[in-house]
Design an enzyme around this catalytic site. Structure first.
Site: not given
Lengths: 469, 97, 487
Positions: C80, C155, C179
């Protein structure tokens, strides 16, 4: 200064850099003063994305030692908080400091006859350094940031407004420096920025209790300037109030060149620091056993030493205070006494000769000179010269005395011959003395000093009086 | 409680967020909506409840005072938008225009 | 069962690598082909790190030959965009960090590299991890591989989508309010948030420091345990990372017999709960019960206040964490300004997207003089109540089960106008962050052709229970994470 009808109220905020090898929250070595810009940084103190602080144990220890020495209370738990404001010398946009649970609180420091209460001693991190293009801030159109100092540990020592004059403020700062050096918490060298004193000053009419509007002084880089800045500021405030003006609450800088304080730019709005607990650092547990261990390991503190100098050496309190105020002087005094010097003369020499001068003799250099003068082997003036020369050349006092022929004439028969010659050449003065004009002795002694500068003056005086009886 | 435009301007300055046309209304409206939801917290009596700042019980570890390698000056400045002679360069810190 | 390596789990691939059925470099090649084929539609990756991947794959092949291979040797993975990797552009999904190349690698990622994994690239996410749909990315939205007009969740949407689309065998995400778990649910993969303090946050670009944790996306519970085990453990660079025993895979295959699973009634009554989701969860609970678990009713009475507390605490911390983005040392910088304040304001207005600015404003307000007690302090106290709810519930059960998300993946653009409707995506997950609990989401069937996730929460430091329940479900339901075939 003492302004009639006004009382001066001063509180001190002192920032001290504890003696550590690395920064407060990262492993960067503390940069020397002449290091190239941004040569002592890492992702943590640069405030790069993703980094986290880790507390330096040595900084905590220095802060705790200081707190113990200042008679502070130390809680079981302490925590760090974020003080939020954006400025280019503050890489993270917040300073890690301590807000409502500082490392210690409620202590005191004895300064001369006054007890100054300490509100708190806490730990935080320093900011970086800004250099401005152009020599004055208000003309600068761009600035340059060096982050070598960013993250250097700082102890903030905050006093209550217990100080009543510029002299006391200076003495407080000096006493603090001695204490910090004694416990080994900091070098506390003001000129190197390791000790920064920021006095809060207000004045009020004598007899009133309400505090006046205060100003805070910054940019003070020596004890002398601390005194001067406060002295100037007190006069300025009193003049303003007496001429019907107000004192504005503000931060004022000290200008060394102009020897005055000046208003620093007031911000366009009051900064709101939005303190909140630093989520990257769990609360710090302060084990009482650790504190006790630090307390036991502390050397004798200046205050205790002052008391002991009085009781052990029968020094007057004034002498003891002056000597105990500087660890180096106190060590010199006790060393010289151990080396055979008498206590009171040794104290006189330290207060009168060593303290005002720049350079400090070794224990043996001082002890030798004190002994030679006390025994009457050399005069006080000669002693001064020998002491100065032995500091400069590192030669022994005995050697210097011999070389300069300073050894006093203390042989009684030799002295008697000299005295007889003086009486012979000053027959009138001798007759006057015998007739009762005691002051005539002065003229005789003066001539004696001229004829025989090495004569032991005390013995010569006695012989003279005896022969004229 | 809804946010006024004055409050929006004040908070934006604290946060150092520039305001462009329409931003004041945007924030005032959206933040007020969120705050309306958040205000339900006031229904709870929390007088006797201690705050939680750290959710797991971990005592802070202390680092030994041993230096680690620093970045070089070049590495420190590598991402800088403006660097001059080893320094980060910024516009004047003077506040008034 | 297909034997396409881009569909397999770590343990399956490791077997093939050990048996020389496949080399790490071939495995890398297959994944790069898959990315080439699928990512134009999915848009899971912000940038590929092909050269680094080739080097790591080569090293993995060497290690496999020499018998020195680590547990993740040759396994292709994705990171990420909030986890710093030395020399790799890392932007937290934000324009303000465009071009930023960290001079260091974070601890968790370094441990994954040390175990031999091959990094394919950097995955998309909501800007600074603020969002539940990956639509707040400062670059472009990511699409759900199961239905390209829908969001992958967020996210960590890029990381979830990459695993779901067969582009990476596993990936790393971060979870501040859900997330990891929510996008795992919406993309039909396994995602886990560890106990706060289990995995070092050093190198994680902070959103909300007291809530953030790094965790994995995988295709099997066993893989999930392996990745977590690899990353977890004390780190001298993170003071909030605990120094404690770390055997998260203990009892992984012991089943759920006599395990008490708490079913919190409030979690089944949340606003916007879809009936298809409720049905899938009910079936999953039946499966677990049939496998020997005991279902018990529990209550989390302050559930209704969790969202409000979360949307004070997280923005407050973010407003401070994001103050470092000032255009001085890195990132976007508007130098055309009269003074530093103006430069800050221009840079940050331009560099941050709308959601980030909204939260920075909200958090600044909540901490500001006169409002601190009413908002920030109040929220911290309510956080205590929420943690207490979980403590009370865990007195009567070993783990808590519920849906991960009240809904399946929703259409792109359907919630962007109303921030509160977006925030409601996290209503079942953020309690775990406020209380610091470990939580996992495992796929448990479909609703309207879209994946549904089952969430398992356990007491702090009991990742082993979370994983054991998830593994028992995986086995009992014969659940296998499928790769969505994007055409």
């Amino acid at each position: 200064m003492r302004a009639v009808g006004w009382e001066v109220v001063i509180g001190m905020e002192v920032h001290v850099q504890p003696t550590t090898r690395t920064k407060m929250f990262c492993g960067c070595a503390i940069a020397p003063l002449n290091a190239p810009p941004n040569s002592h940084t890492c992702p943590v103190c640069l405030g790069l994305p993703g980094v986290l602080p880790v507390i330096n144990k040595a900084a905590v220890e220095a802060c705790l030692k200081t707190a113990v020495a200042l008679n502070c209370e130390i809680p079981r738990h302490t925590k760090f908080d974020r003080k939020n404001y954006m400025y280019p010398d503050l890489p993270k946009g917040y300073q890690i400091s301590q807000y409502d649970l500082p490392m210690s609180h409620d202590g005191h420091l004895e300064v001369g006859e006054r007890r100054v209460r300490i509100r708190r001693v806490h730990l935080e991190e320093d900011t970086g350094k800004l250099v401005h293009a152009g020599d004055r801030l208000h003309k600068a159109w761009e600035s340059f940031v060096d982050l070598n100092r960013a993250g250097v540990p700082l102890m903030e020592i905050v006093s209550e407004p217990d100080i009543r004059s510029a002299e006391e403020a200076r003495d407080y700062a000096v006493a603090l420096r001695t204490l910090l050096r004694t416990v080994g918490a900091s070098e506390a060298d003001m000129e190197k920025g390791q000790l920064r004193a920021e006095p809060n000053i207000s004045v009020r009419r004598t007899g009133t209790t309400e505090l006046g509007v205060k100003t805070e002084l910054k940019n003070i880089n020596s004890f002398r300037n601390l005194y001067r800045a406060i002295d100037f500021e007190v006069k300025r405030q009193i003049e303003a109030l007496e001429s019907g003006h107000d004192v504005v609450q503000e931060t004022r800088g000290w200008s060394d060149a102009e020897q005055r304080t000046f208003s620093q730019r007031t911000k366009e709005f009051a900064e709101d620091y939005r303190y909140f607990p630093e989520p990257d650092l769990p609360p710090l547990e302060l084990d009482p056993a650790w504190i006790e261990e630090l307390r036991r390991a502390l050397p004798e503190l200046p205050e205790a030493r002052r008391v002991r100098l009085v009781s052990q050496y029968a020094l007057p309190l004034h002498d003891a205070s002056l000597i105990a105020a500087e660890r180096e002087l106190a060590d010199l005094f006790e060393g010289a006494v151990r080396a055979g010097a008498d206590a009171k003369p040794a104290a006189n020499w330290i207060i009168g000769e060593v303290a005002p001068g720049g350079s400090v003799p070794t224990i043996n250099q001082l002890a030798d000179v004190v002994k030679l003068v006390t025994s009457g082997s050399i005069t006080r003036d000669q002693g001064r010269e020998v002491l100065a020369e032995s500091i400069r050349s590192q030669r022994s006092a005995g050697e210097l005395v011999a070389e300069r022929g300073f050894a006093q004439v203390s042989d009684e028969s030799e002295l008697e011959a000299i005295v007889r010659e003086v009486i012979a050449t000053n027959a009138k003065a001798a007759a006057d003395y015998q007739a009762g004009k005691k002051q005539a002795l002065g003229a005789l002694m003066a001539d004696l000093k001229k004829k025989a500068p090495n004569a032991n003056p005390k013995m010569a005086n006695e012989i003279l009086q005896k022969l004229l009886q | 409680m809804p946010l006024s435009r004055d409050q929006v301007r004040h908070v934006a300055l604290l946060a150092r967020l520039g305001l462009e046309q329409g931003d004041e209304d945007f924030y005032a409206e959206q933040l007020s909506g969120i705050l309306r939801h958040i205000d339900r917290l006031q229904e709870l009596n929390t007088d006797a409840i201690p705050p939680t700042a750290q959710v797991v019980e971990v005592a802070a570890t202390l680092r030994e005072d041993v230096p680690r390698p620093c970045l070089t000056q070049e590495e420190a400045l590598a991402n800088a938008p403006a660097a001059v002679d080893g320094f980060f360069r910024v516009p004047s810190i003077q506040e008034e225009a | 069962m297909t034997l396409d390596p881009t569909h397999l789990t770590i343990s399956e691939l490791r077997h093939m690598l050990d048996e020389r059925e496949l080399s790490a470099q071939e495995l890398l090649g297959l994944h790069l082909e898959r990315i080439e084929a699928a990512d134009a539609d999915v848009k899971a990756f912000l940038r590929l790190t092909t050269a680094r991947a080739a080097e790591q794959a080569q090293a993995a092949d060497r290690a496999l030959r020499d018998g020195t291979a680590g547990p993740l040797a040759g396994i292709p993975m994705a990171v990420k965009d909030v986890l710093c990797v030395k020399g790799v552009e890392t932007t937290a999904g934000s324009q303000i960090l465009k071009g930023f190349k960290p001079p260091y690698t974070g601890t968790a990622v370094q441990r994954i590299f040390d175990a031999g994994a091959v990094m394919l690239g950097v995955t998309n996410c909501d800007e600074f991890a603020m969002g539940s749909s990956t639509e707040n990315s400062g670059y472009f939205p990511t699409h759900n591989p199961w239905s390209l007009d829908r969001v992958p969740g967020g996210s960590s949407g890029g990381s979830a989508a990459a695993v779901a689309a067969g582009e990476a065998t596993f990936s790393l995400g971060t979870d501040t309010g859900g997330s990891i778990r929510q996008p795992a649910a919406l993309c039909g993969v396994i995602g886990m948030k560890p106990t706060y303090g289990r995995v070092s946050r050093y190198g994680l670009i902070a959103f909300a420091s007291s809530l953030d944790q790094i965790g994995p996306f995988t295709r099997s519970v066993e893989d999930c345990a392996l990745i977590l085990q690899t990353m977890a453990g004390h780190d001298p660079l993170d003071s909030t990372c605990a120094d404690r025993p770390n055997n998260v895979a203990r009892g992984l295959h012991d089943g759920v017999e006599r395990i008490r699973l708490g079913v919190p009634r409030e979690y089944f009554e949340v606003k916007g709960m879809e009936s298809g989701v409720r049905l899938a969860i009910q079936k999953a609970l039946n499966t677990l019960e049939a496998a020997g678990a005991e279902l018990v009713d529990v209550s989390l009475p302050h559930t209704d206040y969790g969202l409000a507390a979360y949307y004070i605490i997280a923005p407050a911390e973010c407003s401070s964490n994001l103050a470092r983005f000032d255009g001085v040392r890195y990132g976007m910088s508007e130098q055309d300004a009269q003074n530093i304040t103006e430069a800050y304001m221009k840079t940050r207005r331009k560099g941050f997207g709308a959601e980030v600015r909204r939260r920075v404003m909200l958090g600044t307000y909540a901490l500001s003089s006169g409002y601190y007690d009413a908002y920030y302090l109040k929220a911290q106290k309510v956080r205590t109540l929420i943690k207490q709810d979980f403590d009370d519930a865990f007195a009567n059960c070993d783990a808590i089960v519920s849906a991960t998300s009240p809904t399946v993946a929703f259409p792109i653009g359907s919630r962007t106008q109303d921030p509160l409707s977006m925030y409601l995506c996290d209503v079942l997950t953020l309690g775990g962050n406020l209380a610091g609990l470990p939580g996992i989401s495992v796929p448990c069937g479909m609703s309207d052709g879209l994946p549904v996730g089952l969430q398992v929460l356990a007491p702090q430091w009991r990742e082993d229970i979370t994983l054991r329940v998830a593994r028992a479900y995986e086995l009992a339901a014969d659940m296998r994470v499928e790769v969505a075939l994007v055409d």
